[in-house]
Design a protein around this motif. Structure first.
Motif, PDB file in Angstrom:
ATOM      1  N   GLN A 108     -14.589   2.252  63.499  1.00 24.66           N
ATOM      2  CA  GLN A 108     -15.163   2.933  64.666  1.00 24.66           C
ATOM      3  C   GLN A 108     -14.061   3.769  65.285  1.00 24.66           C
ATOM      4  OE1 GLN A 108     -17.018  -0.036  67.172  1.00 24.66           O
ATOM      5  NE2 GLN A 108     -18.916   0.162  66.025  1.00 24.66           N
ATOM      6  N   GLY A 109     -14.164   5.075  65.060  1.00 25.22           N
ATOM      7  CA  GLY A 109     -13.107   5.961  65.541  1.00 25.22           C
ATOM      8  C   GLY A 109     -11.803   5.626  64.823  1.00 25.22           C
ATOM      9  N   GLU A 110     -10.757   5.429  65.595  1.00 25.76           N
ATOM     10  CA  GLU A 110      -9.448   5.092  65.027  1.00 25.76           C
ATOM     11  C   GLU A 110      -9.268   3.587  64.838  1.00 25.76           C
ATOM     12  OE1 GLU A 110      -7.106   7.390  64.021  1.00 25.76           O
ATOM     13  OE2 GLU A 110      -8.748   8.799  64.401  1.00 25.76           O
ATOM     14  N   GLN A 111     -10.268   2.792  65.221  1.00 30.12           N
ATOM     15  CA  GLN A 111     -10.162   1.345  65.165  1.00 30.12           C
ATOM     16  C   GLN A 111     -10.771   0.783  63.886  1.00 30.12           C
ATOM     17  OE1 GLN A 111      -8.536  -0.523  67.523  1.00 30.12           O
ATOM     18  NE2 GLN A 111      -7.968   1.468  68.348  1.00 30.12           N
ATOM     19  N   THR A 112     -10.157  -0.270  63.356  1.00 26.24           N
ATOM     20  CA  THR A 112     -10.675  -1.003  62.210  1.00 26.24           C
ATOM     21  C   THR A 112     -10.829  -2.450  62.634  1.00 26.24           C
ATOM     22  OG1 THR A 112      -9.503   0.444  60.675  1.00 26.24           O
ATOM     23  CG2 THR A 112     -10.239  -1.678  59.806  1.00 26.24           C
ATOM     24  N   TYR A 113     -12.019  -3.016  62.370  1.00 22.37           N
ATOM     25  CA  TYR A 113     -12.311  -4.386  62.758  1.00 22.37           C
ATOM     26  C   TYR A 113     -12.687  -5.191  61.522  1.00 22.37           C
ATOM     27  CZ  TYR A 113     -12.796  -2.156  67.320  1.00 22.37           C
ATOM     28  OH  TYR A 113     -12.578  -1.434  68.454  1.00 22.37           O
ATOM     29  N   PHE A 114     -12.121  -6.377  61.405  1.00 16.70           N
ATOM     30  CA  PHE A 114     -12.485  -7.317  60.338  1.00 16.70           C
ATOM     31  C   PHE A 114     -13.218  -8.508  60.943  1.00 16.70           C
ATOM     32  CE2 PHE A 114      -8.978  -5.083  58.351  1.00 16.70           C
ATOM     33  CZ  PHE A 114      -9.409  -4.944  57.045  1.00 16.70           C
ATOM     34  N   PHE A 115     -14.266  -8.949  60.282  1.00 18.80           N
ATOM     35  CA  PHE A 115     -15.021 -10.123  60.717  1.00 18.80           C
ATOM     36  C   PHE A 115     -15.142 -11.090  59.563  1.00 18.80           C
ATOM     37  CE2 PHE A 115     -16.468  -6.644  63.377  1.00 18.80           C
ATOM     38  CZ  PHE A 115     -16.344  -7.182  64.635  1.00 18.80           C
ATOM     39  N   ASN A 173      -8.997  -6.610  50.826  1.00 18.60           N
ATOM     40  CA  ASN A 173      -8.937  -7.762  51.745  1.00 18.60           C
ATOM     41  C   ASN A 173     -10.285  -8.456  51.839  1.00 18.60           C
ATOM     42  OD1 ASN A 173      -6.237  -7.640  52.416  1.00 18.60           O
ATOM     43  ND2 ASN A 173      -6.564  -6.305  54.165  1.00 18.60           N
ATOM     44  N   ILE A 174     -11.364  -7.690  51.860  1.00 18.03           N
ATOM     45  CA  ILE A 174     -12.703  -8.287  51.893  1.00 18.03           C
ATOM     46  C   ILE A 174     -12.968  -9.027  50.584  1.00 18.03           C
ATOM     47  CG2 ILE A 174     -15.184  -7.781  51.972  1.00 18.03           C
ATOM     48  CD1 ILE A 174     -13.827  -7.368  54.668  1.00 18.03           C
ATOM     49  N   MET A 175     -12.563  -8.420  49.469  1.00 20.69           N
ATOM     50  CA  MET A 175     -12.856  -8.984  48.151  1.00 20.69           C
ATOM     51  C   MET A 175     -12.135 -10.314  47.886  1.00 20.69           C
ATOM     52  SD  MET A 175     -14.861  -6.766  46.609  1.00 20.69           S
ATOM     53  CE  MET A 175     -15.205  -5.047  46.335  1.00 20.69           C
ATOM     54  N   VAL A 176     -10.940 -10.492  48.460  1.00 20.40           N
ATOM     55  CA  VAL A 176     -10.124 -11.661  48.079  1.00 20.40           C
ATOM     56  C   VAL A 176      -9.827 -12.623  49.221  1.00 20.40           C
ATOM     57  CG1 VAL A 176      -9.054 -10.417  46.161  1.00 20.40           C
ATOM     58  CG2 VAL A 176      -7.915 -10.451  48.380  1.00 20.40           C
ATOM     59  N   ASP A 209     -11.374 -14.504  53.221  1.00 22.93           N
ATOM     60  CA  ASP A 209     -12.561 -15.020  53.888  1.00 22.93           C
ATOM     61  C   ASP A 209     -13.219 -14.001  54.814  1.00 22.93           C
ATOM     62  OD1 ASP A 209     -12.362 -17.470  52.642  1.00 22.93           O
ATOM     63  OD2 ASP A 209     -11.188 -18.363  54.248  1.00 22.93           O
ATOM     64  N   PHE A 210     -12.604 -12.810  54.988  1.00 20.36           N
ATOM     65  CA  PHE A 210     -13.274 -11.763  55.765  1.00 20.36           C
ATOM     66  C   PHE A 210     -14.526 -11.349  55.011  1.00 20.36           C
ATOM     67  CE2 PHE A 210      -8.828 -10.816  57.186  1.00 20.36           C
ATOM     68  CZ  PHE A 210      -9.014 -11.149  58.504  1.00 20.36           C
ATOM     69  N   ASN A 211     -15.563 -10.955  55.734  1.00 18.05           N
ATOM     70  CA  ASN A 211     -16.762 -10.507  55.036  1.00 18.05           C
ATOM     71  C   ASN A 211     -17.279  -9.157  55.514  1.00 18.05           C
ATOM     72  OD1 ASN A 211     -18.006 -11.121  57.434  1.00 18.05           O
ATOM     73  ND2 ASN A 211     -18.958 -12.983  56.694  1.00 18.05           N
ATOM     74  N   GLU A 212     -16.575  -8.531  56.457  1.00 15.81           N
ATOM     75  CA  GLU A 212     -17.030  -7.225  56.919  1.00 15.81           C
ATOM     76  C   GLU A 212     -15.868  -6.446  57.512  1.00 15.81           C
ATOM     77  OE1 GLU A 212     -20.640  -5.419  59.666  1.00 15.81           O
ATOM     78  OE2 GLU A 212     -20.193  -7.548  59.758  1.00 15.81           O
TER      79      GLU A 212
END
Length: 147
Positions: free
Chosen positions: A140-147, A128-131, A133-136
């Motif tokens: 953190q624990g059980e959570q996944t965050y996209f920026f 998802n990062i590679m293809v 507009d997300f870049n990060e």
């Protein structure tokens, strides 16, 4: 405190624009097995970009150029510290494909990547990062965050 121990790594998605296939590696590492892109650790005093080129060469036999930084993956290291993986992509490569001790390497259609049940843990997030507009991506624990 403004400093913390950091483990630096890299990963590179090599896309063949003609066939729309990506180069993948079936990792034999018991700590993170499965299909992933080539990559590894940044050595002391080595630039991050050079480390990505070196790892691709060691693991695939290919020489890559025109690496574009696609983003970052990071998560906390316990008890204190941070793991950061620099995610690169390129369509420029040359050489003869060869597997290494890390595992066999082969081309896979980009559209088949998501559905492959043998992906290494979290590889869908990295693609998802590679293809996109997300870049990060941050875990953190059980959570996944996209920026």
């Amino acid at each position: 405190m403004r400093t913390e121990p950091v483990e630096l790594t890299n990963m590179t998605m090599i896309l063949d624009p003609k066939s729309q296939q990506v180069l993948v590696e079936y990792r034999r590492d018991p700590h993170w097995p499965g299909i992933a892109f080539p990559g590894g650790h940044v050595e002391p005093h080595e630039s991050v970009t050079h480390s990505a080129q070196r790892e691709v060469k060691e693991e695939t036999g290919l020489t890559v150029t025109n690496l574009q930084l696609a983003g970052l993956k990071q998560y906390p290291l316990e008890p204190r510290g941070r793991f950061i993986c620099f995610l690169y992509r390129t369509t420029q490569f040359q050489g003869n494909l060869q597997s290494s001790a890390e595992g066999p390497v082969f081309w896979m259609k980009l559209q088949d990547f998501y559905q492959n049940p043998q992906l290494a843990e979290g590889m869908e997030d990295l693609l998802n990062i590679m293809v996109t507009d997300f870049n990060e991506v941050i875990y953190q624990g059980e959570q996944t965050y996209f920026f």
